[in-house]
Write an enzyme that holds these catalytic residues in place. Structure first.
Site, short mmCIF file in Angstrom:
data_model
loop_
_atom_site.label_atom_id
_atom_site.label_comp_id
_atom_site.label_asym_id
_atom_site.label_seq_id
_atom_site.Cartn_x
_atom_site.Cartn_y
_atom_site.Cartn_z
CD GLU A 38 -2.90 0.88 2.53
OE1 GLU A 38 -2.74 -0.05 3.27
OE2 GLU A 38 -3.73 1.85 2.32
CG ASN A 88 -9.58 -2.00 1.36
OD1 ASN A 88 -8.98 -3.13 1.60
ND2 ASN A 88 -9.15 -0.92 2.25
CD GLU A 89 -10.32 -2.88 5.96
OE1 GLU A 89 -10.23 -1.65 6.44
OE2 GLU A 89 -9.64 -3.77 6.30
CE1 TYR A 124 -3.34 -6.16 8.84
CE2 TYR A 124 -5.24 -5.70 8.65
CZ TYR A 124 -4.13 -5.69 8.10
OH TYR A 124 -3.88 -5.15 6.89
CD GLU A 153 -5.88 -4.68 4.21
OE1 GLU A 153 -5.99 -4.53 5.27
OE2 GLU A 153 -6.45 -4.17 3.36
CD GLN A 167 0.40 -2.37 3.72
OE1 GLN A 167 1.18 -1.39 3.12
NE2 GLN A 167 -0.93 -1.99 4.12
O1 AHR Z 1 -3.24 -2.80 6.22
C1 AHR Z 1 -3.25 -1.39 6.83
C2 AHR Z 1 -4.56 -1.02 6.76
O2 AHR Z 1 -5.48 -2.15 7.58
C3 AHR Z 1 -5.48 -1.24 5.42
O3 AHR Z 1 -5.23 -0.12 4.42
C4 AHR Z 1 -6.72 -1.16 5.55
O4 AHR Z 1 -7.40 -1.85 4.47
C5 AHR Z 1 -6.90 -2.18 6.75
O5 AHR Z 1 -7.78 -1.55 7.64
#
Ligand code: AHR
Length: 485
Positions: free
Chosen positions: A25, A172-173, A239, A296, A345
């Site tokens: 990103e 995205n999201e 995450y 992600e 990332q």
């Molecule tokens: O990876 C960091 C951020 O986490 C991304 O931009 C977003 O899609 C997610 O919330």
């Protein structure tokens, strides 16, 4: 002794190589300084791409790279990133550190980067603040060979041949940073935007809809119900936050044994969360035509002290390598539906495989875990049975077994911090040769720019007999066994 039974003659499906994908990103030092330094940089580069980083990514055979975000994707306007660099629009990256983005890395540069790495590009389009026309013309710009005005701009920018992008994300999201939409609204927008993402010539798009970012299945249910027939895949984000508290996620390097196990336990929640969404997908798509893409994932720690909080720069230890191996085991196991995953990332951001500082580069323990797992890409998943002890709810042993031609690859993690694991593997076929590679260290061991103690070495002491293959895994380790049949 921990006994593991495999049936090398019974395979369960193909592990899509794209499960080993990555995500880059416009955030902190991922793209700028991490992947791209510009042609005038003293750091060795080819057309601006860092040669050391490209070579390292080629080595782990990165199959696909997602770009330009993340949250940045829904603020990105592709036309700002083409044409002469000196006239490209300068914008404020409001999501990530408020820095000025000069758009010197745009569509052509991303395609060049993917070509150098030897991976497929996965472009994430802008639904949150973009228009249908803007997205439609981006697809035309990269994939059409007709002599339209849009395509002639590409020619004028130095590229005659279409790029042939296959993987296309529509937002995205969008339940959050991508527009704070409700699921019905997004599902309608998805249907509208994707209508104008056309196929050009041979280039058939693989259309990817925005999926959930929590265990709650309402978003998945609505989007699948309203739009499953118009998508090739749905995404999911998860995450691992070690403490479970977003305002203080915990240090990447300074943690105790309880926090180590808690982090691995948190990573293993991927399984249950995924199961919940898979059940909903099964309801609307029992044939498994629609893939699940976890575009992600990874561990999210506190940033390194003294660094810009908006840049998400964190160190990476053996604990992170174990999170990677356990998570890849989950993806491999679900390869009937999981068609791609993208670790967040690639460089200098979150659970990066590579860290850079000026001209220096360090490969993280997570990088080495991806190296140990790379033989699974495109291989056939082999079923296994195993009884393993646990520590704090975390199984001591986790593994993936796969077969390609006459090679059986078994990757094994020993999550225990004090107990070595004596392993006996019964592969269900005659083994001609056996070799192994090992990654091990203290739970908080890491590599930096002056010292790189965490690296892959040979796994010795493997023995092959009619009773099976035996070896010993040290505490806190990930290993790869390569068996020829
Ligand atoms: O990876 C960091 C951020 O986490 C991304 O931009 C977003 O899609 C997610 O919330």
């Amino acid at each position: 002794m921990i006994n593991i039974k495999l049936d090398a003659n019974q395979t369960l499906g193909t592990i899509n190589k794209n499960i080993y994908g990555h995500f880059s990103e416009h955030l902190g030092r991922c793209v700028y300084q991490g992947l791209y330094v510009g042609e005038d940089s003293p750091i060795p580069n080819v057309k601006g791409m860092r040669s050391d980083v490209v070579e390292a990514l080629r080595h782990i055979r990165v199959p696909v790279l997602r770009w330009p975000g993340g949250c940045f994707a829904d603020e990105y306007h592709w036309e700002d990133g083409i044409g002469p660099k000196e006239t490209r629009k300068r914008m404020v990256n409001t999501h990530w550190g408020g820095v000025v983005e000069d758009n010197s890395f745009g569509t052509h540069e991303f395609m060049e980067l993917c070509a150098q790495i030897g991976c497929e590009p996965y472009v994430n389009g802008n639904v949150g603040s973009g228009t249908v026309r803007e997205m439609a013309e981006w697809v035309e710009y990269v994939n059409s060979d007709g002599d339209s005005t849009v395509v002639k701009r590409r020619w004028a920018n130095g590229r005659k041949e279409s790029f042939g992008v296959k993987y296309w994300g529509v937002g995205n999201e969008n339940w959050g940073c991508g527009g704070n939409m409700l699921p019905e609204y997004y599902a309608n927008e998805y249907r509208r935007y994707q209508t104008y993402c056309r196929n050009y010539g041979e280039h058939k798009l693989y259309k990817i809809a925005c999926g959930p970012g929590t265990p709650d299945t309402e978003w998945t249910d609505t989007v699948m119900k309203m739009a499953h027939d118009k998508m090739d895949a749905l995404t999911m984000h998860y995450y691992t936050v070690p403490t479970g508290v977003w305002t203080d996620k915990g240090s990447a390097t300074d943690f105790d044994e309880a926090m180590y196990y808690q982090t691995l336990y948190g990573a293993l929640k991927m399984e249950d969360i995924m199961q919940g969404h898979l059940a909903v997908m099964d309801k609307y798509d029992p044939e498994h035509r629609v893939g699940l893409i976890v575009d992600e994932w990874g561990v999210w720690h506190n940033v390194e002290p003294g660094t810009n909080p908006g840049f998400l720069y964190q160190q990476n230890t053996m604990r992170d390598a174990l999170v990677a191996s356990l998570t890849l085991d989950i993806f491999n196991k679900h390869c009937d539906r999981v068609v791609m995953a993208n670790l967040a990332q690639t460089v200098n951001v979150l659970q990066a495989v590579i860290l850079t500082e000026g001209g220096k580069m360090a490969l993280t323990p997570t990088y080495h875990a991806f190296d140990l797992y790379k033989a699974h890409q495109g291989a056939a998943l082999v079923a296994h049975t195993l009884k393993t002890p646990e520590n704090s709810g975390v199984p001591q042993i986790s593994l993936t077994a796969s077969k390609k031609d006459n090679v059986l690859t078994v990757t094994l993690s020993n999550t225990a911090l004090h107990n070595p694991a004596e392993i006996r593997l019964q592969p269900g076929a005659q083994v001609k040769t056996a070799a192994g590679r090992l990654l091990t260290g203290e739970m908080n061991a890491y590599n930096d720019f002056d010292s790189r103690p965490v690296k892959i070495k040979k796994l010795s002491g493997i023995s092959v007999s009619p009773d099976g293959v035996t070896c010993a895994l040290p505490p806190c380790s990930v290993a790869e066994l390569t068996l020829t049949l």
